[in-house]
Design a protein around this motif. Structure first.
Motif, PDB file in Angstrom:
ATOM      1  N   ASP B  14     -10.798 -45.859  58.387  1.00 14.61           N
ATOM      2  CA  ASP B  14     -11.339 -45.063  59.488  1.00 14.61           C
ATOM      3  C   ASP B  14     -12.811 -45.391  59.632  1.00 14.61           C
ATOM      4  O   ASP B  14     -13.590 -45.153  58.706  1.00 14.61           O
ATOM      5  CB  ASP B  14     -11.136 -43.571  59.194  1.00 14.61           C
ATOM      6  N   ASN B  15     -13.140 -45.955  60.783  1.00 16.53           N
ATOM      7  CA  ASN B  15     -14.536 -46.288  61.044  1.00 16.53           C
ATOM      8  C   ASN B  15     -15.158 -47.122  59.923  1.00 16.53           C
ATOM      9  O   ASN B  15     -16.291 -46.873  59.488  1.00 16.53           O
ATOM     10  CB  ASN B  15     -15.324 -44.995  61.259  1.00 16.53           C
ATOM     11  N   GLY B  16     -14.390 -48.071  59.426  1.00 12.36           N
ATOM     12  CA  GLY B  16     -14.932 -49.006  58.452  1.00 12.36           C
ATOM     13  C   GLY B  16     -14.846 -48.560  57.007  1.00 12.36           C
ATOM     14  O   GLY B  16     -15.275 -49.285  56.103  1.00 12.36           O
ATOM     15  N   ARG B  17     -14.294 -47.383  56.757  1.00 13.14           N
ATOM     16  CA  ARG B  17     -14.189 -46.898  55.386  1.00 13.14           C
ATOM     17  C   ARG B  17     -12.738 -46.616  55.022  1.00 13.14           C
ATOM     18  O   ARG B  17     -11.957 -46.149  55.854  1.00 13.14           O
ATOM     19  CB  ARG B  17     -14.998 -45.597  55.208  1.00 13.14           C
ATOM     20  N   VAL B  18     -12.399 -46.871  53.772  1.00 10.07           N
ATOM     21  CA  VAL B  18     -11.051 -46.560  53.298  1.00 10.07           C
ATOM     22  C   VAL B  18     -10.913 -45.056  53.161  1.00 10.07           C
ATOM     23  O   VAL B  18     -11.760 -44.405  52.550  1.00 10.07           O
ATOM     24  CB  VAL B  18     -10.783 -47.212  51.924  1.00 10.07           C
ATOM     25  N   VAL B  19      -9.862 -44.495  53.764  1.00  6.78           N
ATOM     26  CA  VAL B  19      -9.649 -43.050  53.638  1.00  6.78           C
ATOM     27  C   VAL B  19      -8.421 -42.767  52.774  1.00  6.78           C
ATOM     28  O   VAL B  19      -7.707 -43.676  52.392  1.00  6.78           O
ATOM     29  CB  VAL B  19      -9.491 -42.374  55.024  1.00  6.78           C
ATOM     30  N   LYS B  20      -8.187 -41.527  52.491  1.00 10.18           N
ATOM     31  CA  LYS B  20      -7.173 -41.049  51.548  1.00 10.18           C
ATOM     32  C   LYS B  20      -7.565 -41.454  50.131  1.00 10.18           C
ATOM     33  O   LYS B  20      -6.798 -41.280  49.203  1.00 10.18           O
ATOM     34  CB  LYS B  20      -5.779 -41.615  51.857  1.00 10.18           C
ATOM     35  N   GLY B  21      -8.735 -42.053  50.009  1.00 12.17           N
ATOM     36  CA  GLY B  21      -9.278 -42.302  48.677  1.00 12.17           C
ATOM     37  C   GLY B  21      -8.554 -43.368  47.897  1.00 12.17           C
ATOM     38  O   GLY B  21      -7.370 -43.598  48.059  1.00 12.17           O
ATOM     39  N   VAL B  22      -9.290 -44.037  47.095  1.00  9.77           N
ATOM     40  CA  VAL B  22      -8.716 -45.020  46.199  1.00  9.77           C
ATOM     41  C   VAL B  22      -9.367 -44.772  44.861  1.00  9.77           C
ATOM     42  O   VAL B  22     -10.558 -44.545  44.772  1.00  9.77           O
ATOM     43  CB  VAL B  22      -9.026 -46.453  46.668  1.00  9.77           C
ATOM     44  N   ASN B  23      -8.571 -44.767  43.833  1.00  8.27           N
ATOM     45  CA  ASN B  23      -9.118 -44.424  42.537  1.00  8.27           C
ATOM     46  C   ASN B  23      -8.435 -45.244  41.466  1.00  8.27           C
ATOM     47  O   ASN B  23      -7.487 -44.799  40.852  1.00  8.27           O
ATOM     48  CB  ASN B  23      -8.901 -42.920  42.296  1.00  8.27           C
ATOM     49  N   PHE B  24      -8.872 -46.468  41.303  1.00  6.29           N
ATOM     50  CA  PHE B  24      -8.371 -47.211  40.161  1.00  6.29           C
ATOM     51  C   PHE B  24      -9.499 -47.964  39.483  1.00  6.29           C
ATOM     52  O   PHE B  24     -10.557 -48.185  40.076  1.00  6.29           O
ATOM     53  CB  PHE B  24      -7.193 -48.111  40.526  1.00  6.29           C
ATOM     54  N   GLY B  26     -12.132 -50.349  37.983  1.00  8.97           N
ATOM     55  CA  GLY B  26     -12.742 -51.594  38.432  1.00  8.97           C
ATOM     56  C   GLY B  26     -13.292 -51.524  39.833  1.00  8.97           C
ATOM     57  O   GLY B  26     -13.781 -52.510  40.360  1.00  8.97           O
ATOM     58  N   ILE B  27     -13.202 -50.364  40.471  1.00 17.46           N
ATOM     59  CA  ILE B  27     -13.720 -50.234  41.821  1.00 17.46           C
ATOM     60  C   ILE B  27     -14.991 -49.387  41.783  1.00 17.46           C
ATOM     61  O   ILE B  27     -14.984 -48.244  41.341  1.00 17.46           O
ATOM     62  CB  ILE B  27     -12.668 -49.548  42.723  1.00 17.46           C
ATOM     63  N   ARG B  28     -16.070 -49.978  42.270  1.00 20.25           N
ATOM     64  CA  ARG B  28     -17.341 -49.240  42.268  1.00 20.25           C
ATOM     65  C   ARG B  28     -17.425 -48.278  43.438  1.00 20.25           C
ATOM     66  O   ARG B  28     -17.850 -47.148  43.308  1.00 20.25           O
ATOM     67  CB  ARG B  28     -18.506 -50.233  42.321  1.00 20.25           C
ATOM     68  N   ASP B  29     -16.985 -48.773  44.602  1.00 19.26           N
ATOM     69  CA  ASP B  29     -17.066 -47.938  45.794  1.00 19.26           C
ATOM     70  C   ASP B  29     -15.677 -47.814  46.388  1.00 19.26           C
ATOM     71  O   ASP B  29     -15.179 -48.713  47.047  1.00 19.26           O
ATOM     72  CB  ASP B  29     -18.039 -48.593  46.791  1.00 19.26           C
ATOM     73  N   ALA B  30     -15.053 -46.681  46.135  1.00 14.96           N
ATOM     74  CA  ALA B  30     -13.660 -46.484  46.530  1.00 14.96           C
ATOM     75  C   ALA B  30     -13.477 -46.456  48.041  1.00 14.96           C
ATOM     76  O   ALA B  30     -12.363 -46.568  48.537  1.00 14.96           O
ATOM     77  CB  ALA B  30     -13.123 -45.199  45.922  1.00 14.96           C
ATOM     78  N   GLY B  31     -14.565 -46.325  48.782  1.00 13.87           N
ATOM     79  CA  GLY B  31     -14.440 -46.279  50.233  1.00 13.87           C
ATOM     80  C   GLY B  31     -14.682 -47.622  50.893  1.00 13.87           C
ATOM     81  O   GLY B  31     -14.508 -47.765  52.102  1.00 13.87           O
ATOM     82  N   ASP B  32     -15.079 -48.586  50.097  1.00 15.02           N
ATOM     83  CA  ASP B  32     -15.418 -49.887  50.667  1.00 15.02           C
ATOM     84  C   ASP B  32     -14.179 -50.786  50.732  1.00 15.02           C
ATOM     85  O   ASP B  32     -13.649 -51.191  49.697  1.00 15.02           O
ATOM     86  CB  ASP B  32     -16.505 -50.538  49.807  1.00 15.02           C
ATOM     87  N   PRO B  33     -13.712 -51.122  51.925  1.00 10.68           N
ATOM     88  CA  PRO B  33     -12.477 -51.917  52.058  1.00 10.68           C
ATOM     89  C   PRO B  33     -12.566 -53.265  51.339  1.00 10.68           C
ATOM     90  O   PRO B  33     -11.554 -53.754  50.831  1.00 10.68           O
ATOM     91  CB  PRO B  33     -12.346 -52.140  53.564  1.00 10.68           C
ATOM     92  N   VAL B  34     -13.757 -53.843  51.291  1.00 13.48           N
ATOM     93  CA  VAL B  34     -13.902 -55.142  50.636  1.00 13.48           C
ATOM     94  C   VAL B  34     -13.678 -55.004  49.135  1.00 13.48           C
ATOM     95  O   VAL B  34     -12.928 -55.782  48.524  1.00 13.48           O
ATOM     96  CB  VAL B  34     -15.291 -55.750  50.921  1.00 13.48           C
ATOM     97  N   GLU B  35     -14.309 -53.991  48.549  1.00 17.74           N
ATOM     98  CA  GLU B  35     -14.145 -53.750  47.113  1.00 17.74           C
ATOM     99  C   GLU B  35     -12.677 -53.486  46.766  1.00 17.74           C
ATOM    100  O   GLU B  35     -12.147 -54.005  45.789  1.00 17.74           O
ATOM    101  CB  GLU B  35     -14.969 -52.516  46.705  1.00 17.74           C
ATOM    102  N   VAL B  36     -12.053 -52.649  47.576  1.00 17.31           N
ATOM    103  CA  VAL B  36     -10.666 -52.276  47.298  1.00 17.31           C
ATOM    104  C   VAL B  36      -9.747 -53.492  47.446  1.00 17.31           C
ATOM    105  O   VAL B  36      -8.885 -53.746  46.608  1.00 17.31           O
ATOM    106  CB  VAL B  36     -10.216 -51.128  48.227  1.00 17.31           C
ATOM    107  N   ALA B  37      -9.979 -54.263  48.509  1.00 12.77           N
ATOM    108  CA  ALA B  37      -9.145 -55.454  48.735  1.00 12.77           C
ATOM    109  C   ALA B  37      -9.312 -56.437  47.584  1.00 12.77           C
ATOM    110  O   ALA B  37      -8.341 -57.038  47.109  1.00 12.77           O
ATOM    111  CB  ALA B  37      -9.510 -56.105  50.065  1.00 12.77           C
ATOM    112  N   LYS B  38     -10.545 -56.603  47.126  1.00 10.76           N
ATOM    113  CA  LYS B  38     -10.774 -57.508  45.999  1.00 10.76           C
ATOM    114  C   LYS B  38     -10.043 -57.020  44.751  1.00 10.76           C
ATOM    115  O   LYS B  38      -9.470 -57.814  43.999  1.00 10.76           O
ATOM    116  CB  LYS B  38     -12.277 -57.624  45.708  1.00 10.76           C
ATOM    117  N   GLY B  39     -10.063 -55.718  44.551  1.00  7.86           N
ATOM    118  CA  GLY B  39      -9.363 -55.143  43.401  1.00  7.86           C
ATOM    119  C   GLY B  39      -7.873 -55.440  43.447  1.00  7.86           C
ATOM    120  O   GLY B  39      -7.271 -55.876  42.460  1.00  7.86           O
TER     121      GLY B  39
END
Lengths: 218, 260
Positions: B14-24, B26-39
């Motif tokens: 949503d508007n460039g941020r991951v929503v519904k949260g991500v929590n695993f 190795g992820i520094r910024d759970a809202g950053d799609p790039v970080e999450v995708a890399k994970g």
């Protein structure tokens, strides 16, 4: 060193350029549909996605036939997906299309090869979409550092098969999707793959890295 | 050996941020799609799907920046859906680095859009997303099972039969069907296997099962019983309940060919 990624306005060009840029040390990677830039480049990547007929039309409209033909004679060149299929004699897609005949063989729809599968066999969807393992049939500098039977990402409905009298020395890789087909071909300064190295994670990046390091000799 | 079954984590953006949260881990910024995708890439995901749920069209361009960023760092296939209405939208997303574009309600309102898009860009990059709900059920006394297409996040019933629709979309040039059971979505009770099987049997293109995954056996069932070519899940991966690697091991142990 300059590497030209040929831009025919179709497919995931940005991904190809991005992946090559990531692995190429000190190389200038350009996306181009300009014949003189292709002529000046040290190496050429020939990508392709979608229909082969569109691919050839774009090649013609942009006046790149001669530039590509010259590059195929002279420089290290990497064909990807439709950019590999176009190098065979004939592609069945779009009502039939003459290819560039660098390799002897034809590119035909998977359904021809799945017809004799029995009802008990797993039903295979077309397009083949996903990760399949590639058998390395011959050594090549572009395979270096990549394990045999490594996974690469494929998306295609048509597959390349060598002509009955073809020199099988051209086939560097194969894969199986209900039928064994050509996954990698090569000749002199040209190497071409059916899969998408730019989308195949570490193995794909390694192959692209090998290409940027390659002197064009098999 | 042949083609591996795919596991696809899905992210709502949503508007460039991951929503519904991500929590695993190795992820520094759970809202950053790039970080999450890399994970997810590091865990061995076979593809990643982004669903853009940005409400206002003014903010639509944010997804393009997200795709550009992710595509420059993650070298596996990326599918993007949400708000795709015109050929120009498809072109922009592909140019930004998406490999496949998922089309949902636009296909329902204007089916010929799928013919145009696949004609222009090739079937390989056009995914039709189908949101289906069961409307008739043998177990409840109906004569046959039936599922219908719903739009607007499941609020609007269209009267269109889901299995017939999947066939039509495949005939119109869709290269893949992303099939979500609205009944299953969010329940953690597993995919709607009858729906998945019915659609997978009806079309010649690959089918991705979606909606309802709560544990790893659901992924196995999606392939073995539902006949899916790929399985999509969101929350079981987001909250670190399972890694993609664990999911693949579970599938392998069940005799399914996966890329490990």
């Amino acid at each position: 060193m300059q590497i030209a990624v040929v831009d025919l306005g179709v497919g995931n060009l940005r991904s190809v350029k991005q992946a090559v840029t990531t692995v190429a040390d000190n190389a200038d990677v350009i996306l181009t549909s300009d014949a003189s830039q292709i002529a000046q480049a040290d190496k050429v990547v020939l990508p392709g996605q979608g229909a082969v007929g569109t691919w050839f039309n774009e090649l013609k409209e942009r006046g790149l036939e001669q530039a590509i033909s010259t590059a195929l004679d002279e420089k290290p060149m990497l064909g990807i997906c439709v950019g590999m299929q176009a190098l065979f004699d004939y592609c069945e897609e779009d009502g039939g299309q003459q290819g560039l005949s660098l390799f002897n063989g034809s590119v035909r729809h998977f359904e021809h090869f799945h017809a004799d599968r029995s009802a008990e066999d797993e039903r295979l969807k077309i397009p083949q979409m996903g990760w399949n393992s590639v058998f390395q049939l011959r050594d090549h500098p572009l395979w270096h550092g990549i394990d045999d039977e490594s996974y690469f990402y494929f998306v295609h409905s048509y597959c390349a098969n060598s002509a009955p009298d073809a020199d099988l020395g051209m086939v560097y890789g194969g894969a199986d999707y209900g039928h064994k087909f050509i996954a990698a071909v090569g000749r002199d300064n040209v190497f071409a793959v059916q899969f998408h190295p730019e989308k195949s994670h570490d193995n794909g990046l390694k192959l692209l890295k090998n290409f940027t390091d390659w002197n064009g000799k098999a | 050996m042949s083609l591996a079954k795919r596991i696809i984590p899905c992210l709502d953006v949503d508007n460039g941020r991951v929503v519904k949260g991500v929590n695993f881990v190795g992820i520094r910024d759970a809202g950053d799609p790039v970080e999450v995708a890399k994970g997810y890439n590091e865990q061995g995901a076979d593809e990643i799907t982004f669903l853009d749920i940005t409400a206002t069209s003014d903010d639509r361009d944010t997804i393009l920046h997200v795709v550009e960023e992710v595509a420059s760092q993650v070298f596996i296939p990326l599918t993007v859906g949400g708000g795709v209405r015109e050929l120009a939208d498809v072109r922009r997303l592909l140019n930004a680095g998406a490999d496949k574009i998922s089309v949902n309600s636009t296909a329902v309102f204007k089916p010929e859009f799928i013919q145009e898009a696949s004609g222009h860009f090739g079937s390989q990059c056009i995914v039709v997303a189908i949101d289906a709900k069961q409307t008739h059920c043998v177990d409840r006394g109906d004569r046959a099972d039936r599922w219908e297409i719903f739009t607007h996040g499941g609020r609007k019933q269209t009267g269109i039969d889901a299995v017939e629709w999947a066939k039509k979309m495949s005939d119109y040039g869709a290269g893949e069907i992303l099939l979500t059971s609205m009944d299953g979505d969010g329940t953690k009770a597993g995919y709607d296997l009858s729906l998945t099987k019915a659609v997978s049997d009806a079309v010649s293109v690959p089918v991705i099962a979606s909606g309802g995954v709560g544990d790893l056996t659901h992924l196995v069932d999606g392939v073995k019983l539902g006949g899916a070519d790929a399985v999509l899940a969101a929350s079981i991966f987001h909250f670190g309940e399972y890694t993609v690697q664990q999911a693949k091991e579970a599938m392998r142990d069940a005799g399914i060919h996966v890329r490990l």
